[in-house]
Write an enzyme that holds these catalytic residues in place. Structure first.
Site: not given
Ligand code: HEM
Ligand SMILES: [Cu+2]
Lengths: 195, 634
Positions: B79, B108, B143, B170-171, B254, B256, B258, B269, B303-304, B329, B332, B451
């Site tokens: 996820h 283009d 992740w 790609s990026s 970090h 990332e 931004y 904007s 800070h992480h 920030t 803005k 978490r």
């Molecule tokens: C559809 C709605 C979403 C729900 C319900 C949701 C829910 C969750 C939950 C429950 C976790 C797990 C946390 C854990 O156990 O540590 C999580 C992790 C995470 N989510 Fe979401 N999320 C959603 C959308 C998003 C979106 C849109 C993003 C990014 C733009 C995102 C980025 C992340 C990231 C980076 C993690 C951390 C994964 C990790 O711990 O390795 N999520 N999310």
């Molecule tokens: Cu950071």
């Protein structure tokens, strides 16, 4: 075929600007490897450390690589002057020197391996092989580019007046050389002062 | 320019039909590539959403066993990876691709085939990552992939290391492409300080990518070799340092964040001035605040790692730097508020999402400042409070902004309007569902819920259980809301109301051309004389500063001679980017399974593809000199 200069906002060829941008990124790539190497320079895990380096040997292969920058400049210069024959000659010379350098690296790695330094030996070994190995991979890609440039100039894909193509390969090649200067200093020479 | 007709030599691998499957595979048109990005992102967003629903189902109550811990770990890892690398970043790339050339008055991007290359690397990278589900299980080490946990075989993180590497290429390629495009291909008169703010944010984001991606590349190579080839980078037993991995990861990580938020800020904007009928407040401050964020963003990574072994001096230094970054920030946020202040605001769906962005992002920003306080951080680290924080900035921030952009530029892409009524239902359910899902996580986190933990422990008590139940209900609301969005999207593409060329009374030059734009974007490249060029062509100002419409035809670029388009020299489609990048699959699997034969096949394939690419001219009859599709037609 008359080459109309592309009109760009900065008056710079976009391809050259792209190459510069890419090389800017590459500096951080090697910067991270160098940092890891410096961090691990003493973490030899009981295996061989920096005393294993053969400075005279590496100096010679470094010299060859540095000289290849000179022939690269000559290749570009000949291309600018429209002398494709010389341009090919110097391009091949550059590629040849690159291959000599790579041969030296293969030899060096083999010797080290026989003396007990391999990737899995220690953090020192891993970071040494990574830093120099990734540099070697860059040289290999450079050789491939040079050989490509050479053969495409034979088929007529690279023409008189298109010296920007040689220049692009040259930019990359000089970059790889500069990185080697840094690596040679940081990896081989500076630690030597401490021994 | 040499004649275009003499090129009838060797048959080439070049599809010439303007429609059909092959035409999409071979496209080098930035608009089509943008559309490809968009649909791919939607598909991955759906998958990432399913994964998060499973997580929330498992955590809806204490001590549930909907998922096994093993599957749970794979779910939250995939996820996170999906949302970050396969949704938010490429979503931004979809906008960059489609809009950037239109906004600066180019035909283009600088390197159209490299642009296609970026897309295919993204697609294949995503497929590669997801194929792991069928090959012994997906990555399950989160992740961030902290070593040395991620280097042992059980964690299957080799797929992570190689997959993210592919996405990084790609990026990097698109970053180079966009930087060169912005620097070099602006229309005459489009100085840096006249560029739309979205273009500024694209430029900043691209530089961040340029300098952050190589660092994660190094970390991933090391991780990969530790995991598969027994290298010793992060193995404490032989003197390796796990903290090095954390440093490298967050030096990328970090910036990332931004990278994910700045594109959305750029979109907001653009949307806010249009619907407030006022220029963007503090344009220069906005542009430089973006650049400042970019710079300082490289100096706050630790800070992480406040709870890792980094020592008190770095802790204090990074705490201060982190609080400092809140300043640009904040600038803005105030600028957006002042943009709306005193404006004639129209609350279209696009505008609502932008306002939603500013409010939700502010909440996430405030909890971010709390993290910067070191003792506080020790309390919050790895609890759900952090999960709440980053969802307020990523979902409430980045995603709201990006969706705002979808509503705003949908007419540009399709020539139709999205249904506003459905759009508003979408917005309000989205806002409600979002807060219901992530608001309670602040509380459960402060109460100590960890978490990345597969089972909600019963001993945390009933309060936490209630918050978790609310969170899980929020997901249901979000799922309904997302379906409304999808329905609206598809219905509007099929039968939406025709929009005309300028439905919003917009300000920037992408609205000056036909809607949807022709292949070559502009018949005549506009000459730009001011910021908000289009607006100034439509309105003059009365003495009291009120905009007054300029009579039609009062300001036009010199008219094109009839049939002008035929002289415009555009890049031809090419199959080579797709062919070349396909080689990354054998290469990637070879690296994961330490199979040198596959690595060899992949490498040779890619080199061969590269030569095919180099030998084929950019446009038929062209000798790739001069560059095609520059600011000027020839
Ligand atoms: C559809 C709605 C979403 C729900 C319900 C949701 C829910 C969750 C939950 C429950 C976790 C797990 C946390 C854990 O156990 O540590 C999580 C992790 C995470 N989510 Fe979401 N999320 C959603 C959308 C998003 C979106 C849109 C993003 C990014 C733009 C995102 C980025 C992340 C990231 C980076 C993690 C951390 C994964 C990790 O711990 O390795 N999520 N999310
Ligand atoms: Cu950071």
């Amino acid at each position: 075929m008359t080459a109309v200069a592309p009109s760009t906002s900065m008056g710079l060829d976009s391809r050259k600007l792209g190459m510069w941008t890419f090389l800017a990124s590459e500096f951080l790539f090697f910067g991270a490897f160098v940092s890891a190497y410096l961090l691990y320079i003493d973490e030899t895990n009981g295996g061989p450390g920096i005393e294993i380096f053969d400075i005279p040997f590496t100096s010679v292969s470094s010299f060859v690589l540095l000289m290849s920058s000179l022939t690269m400049v000559l290749a570009h210069n000949s291309h600018v002057r429209g002398d494709l024959r010389r341009m090919r000659l110097w391009t091949l010379a550059t590629a040849g020197q690159g291959m000599v350098f790579l041969g030296g690296q293969v030899y060096e790695f083999t010797v080290f391996y026989r003396e007990g330094l391999d990737l899995t030996q220690s953090p020192f070994a891993s970071s040494f092989f990574f830093l120099t190995g990734f540099h070697g991979a860059h040289v290999a890609i450079g050789v491939l580019l040079l050989l490509g440039l050479y053969s495409l100039s034979l088929t007529g894909k690279v023409k008189v007046g298109q010296d920007v193509k040689t220049e692009m390969v040259g930019l990359y090649w000089h970059f790889v050389d500069i990185i080697w200067v840094i690596i040679f200093t940081v990896v081989y020479l500076i630690p030597e002062l401490r021994v | 320019m040499a004649s275009t007709t003499a090129a009838a030599e060797t048959p080439r691998l070049r599809p010439s039909k303007p429609t059909g499957f092959l035409s999409w595979v071979a496209t080098t048109d930035h608009k089509r590539i943008g559309i490809l990005y968009f649909w791919t992102v939607l598909a991955f967003f759906f998958i990432g959403g399913v994964e998060s629903s499973l997580i929330r189902a498992q955590l809806a109550q204490a001590e549930l066993s909907v998922l096994t811990p093993e599957i749970y770990n794979q779910m939250f890892t995939m996820h996170g990876i999906t949302m970050v690398f396969l949704v938010v970043m490429p979503f931004a790339a979809a906008f960059f691709n489609y809009l950037l050339p239109l906004m600066i008055g180019a035909r283009d991007v600088a390197f159209p085939r490299l642009n296609a290359f970026s897309y295919w690397f993204y697609l294949f990278g995503g497929i590669f990552l997801y194929s792991s589900f069928f090959l012994g299980g997906a990555p399950n080490g989160s992740w961030v992939g902290y070593a040395p946990l991620s280097t042992n075989a059980v964690s299957n993180m080799a797929f992570y290391a190689v997959g993210i590497q592919i996405l990084g290429v790609s990026s990097l390629a698109s970053a180079i492409n966009f930087i060169v495009t912005i620097i070099n291909m602006r229309a005459p008169g489009m100085t840096f300080m006249r560029m739309p703010m979205f273009v500024w944010m694209t430029l900043t984001t691209s530089f961040l990518l340029l300098f952050a991606v190589p660092i994660i590349a190094v970390a991933l190579f090391m991780l990969q070799f530790d995991a598969v080839f027994n290298a010793q980078f992060f193995q404490p037993a032989s003197g390796g340092d796990p903290i090095l991995y954390q440093h490298l990861f967050w030096l990328f990580g970090h910036p990332e964040v931004y990278i994910m938020i700045l594109p959305a800020m750029g979109i907001v904007s653009e949307v806010m001035p249009t619907f407030s009928r006022k220029p963007l407040f503090g344009y220069a401050a906005m542009a430089f605040a973006g650049a400042a964020i970019g710079f300082i963003g490289f100096g706050v990574w630790a800070h992480h790692m406040f709870t890792s072994a980094i020592g008190p001096v770095p802790r204090s230094a990074f705490a201060v730097a982190t609080m400092f970054i809140a300043v640009p920030t904040g600038i803005k946020i105030f600028n957006w508020v002042f943009t709306m202040w005193g404006g004639r605001i129209r609350f279209t769906t696009a505008m609502l999402f932008s306002v939603g962005f500013v409010s939700m992002f502010t909440i996430g920003g405030l909890s971010g400042v709390m993290h910067a306080i070191v003792p506080h951080n020790a309390q919050q680290h790895d609890t759900y409070f952090v999960v709440a924080h980053f969802h307020y900035v990523l979902f409430g921030g980045a995603l709201f902004g990006l969706i705002s952009g979808v509503y705003y530029w949908f007419p540009k892409v399709t020539g139709r309007l999205m249904n506003e009524k459905l759009g508003k239902v979408h917005f309000w359910t989205w806002l409600f569902g979002f807060n219901l899902t992530f608001g309670p996580m602040h509380m459960s986190g402060l109460l100590g819920q960890p978490r990345r933990t597969a089972v909600l422990p019963g001993e945390l008590g009933a309060t936490v259980e209630l918050y978790n139940l609310l969170s899980s209900l929020g997901v249901v609301v979000l799922a309904i809301s997302a379906s409304i969005f999808l329905y609206n999207l598809i219905r509007s593409i099929r039968s939406g109301e025709a929009s005309g060329d300028d439905p919003w009374d917009a300000r920037t030059i992408e609205w000056m051309t036909a809607t949807p734009p022709k292949h070559h974007n502009f018949d005549v490249i506009p000459v730009v004389t001011s910021r908000d060029e289009f607006w100034h062509r439509k309105y003059a100002e009365s003495e009291e500063g009120i905009p007054v419409a300029v009579p039609v035809g009062a300001s036009v670029d010199e008219e094109s001679d009839a049939g002008h388009d035929e002289h415009i020299h555009m890049p031809d489609p090419s199959l080579w980017p797709a062919i070349h990048t396909l080689g990354v699959l054998p290469l990637g699997y070879g690296l994961v399974y330490a199979n040198w034969l596959l690595v060899g096949i992949g490498a040779v394939w890619m080199v061969a593809g590269m030569f095919g690419w180099i030998i084929e001219p950019l446009a038929e009859g062209d000798d790739d000199e001069p560059a095609v599709a520059g600011a000027a037609a020839h």
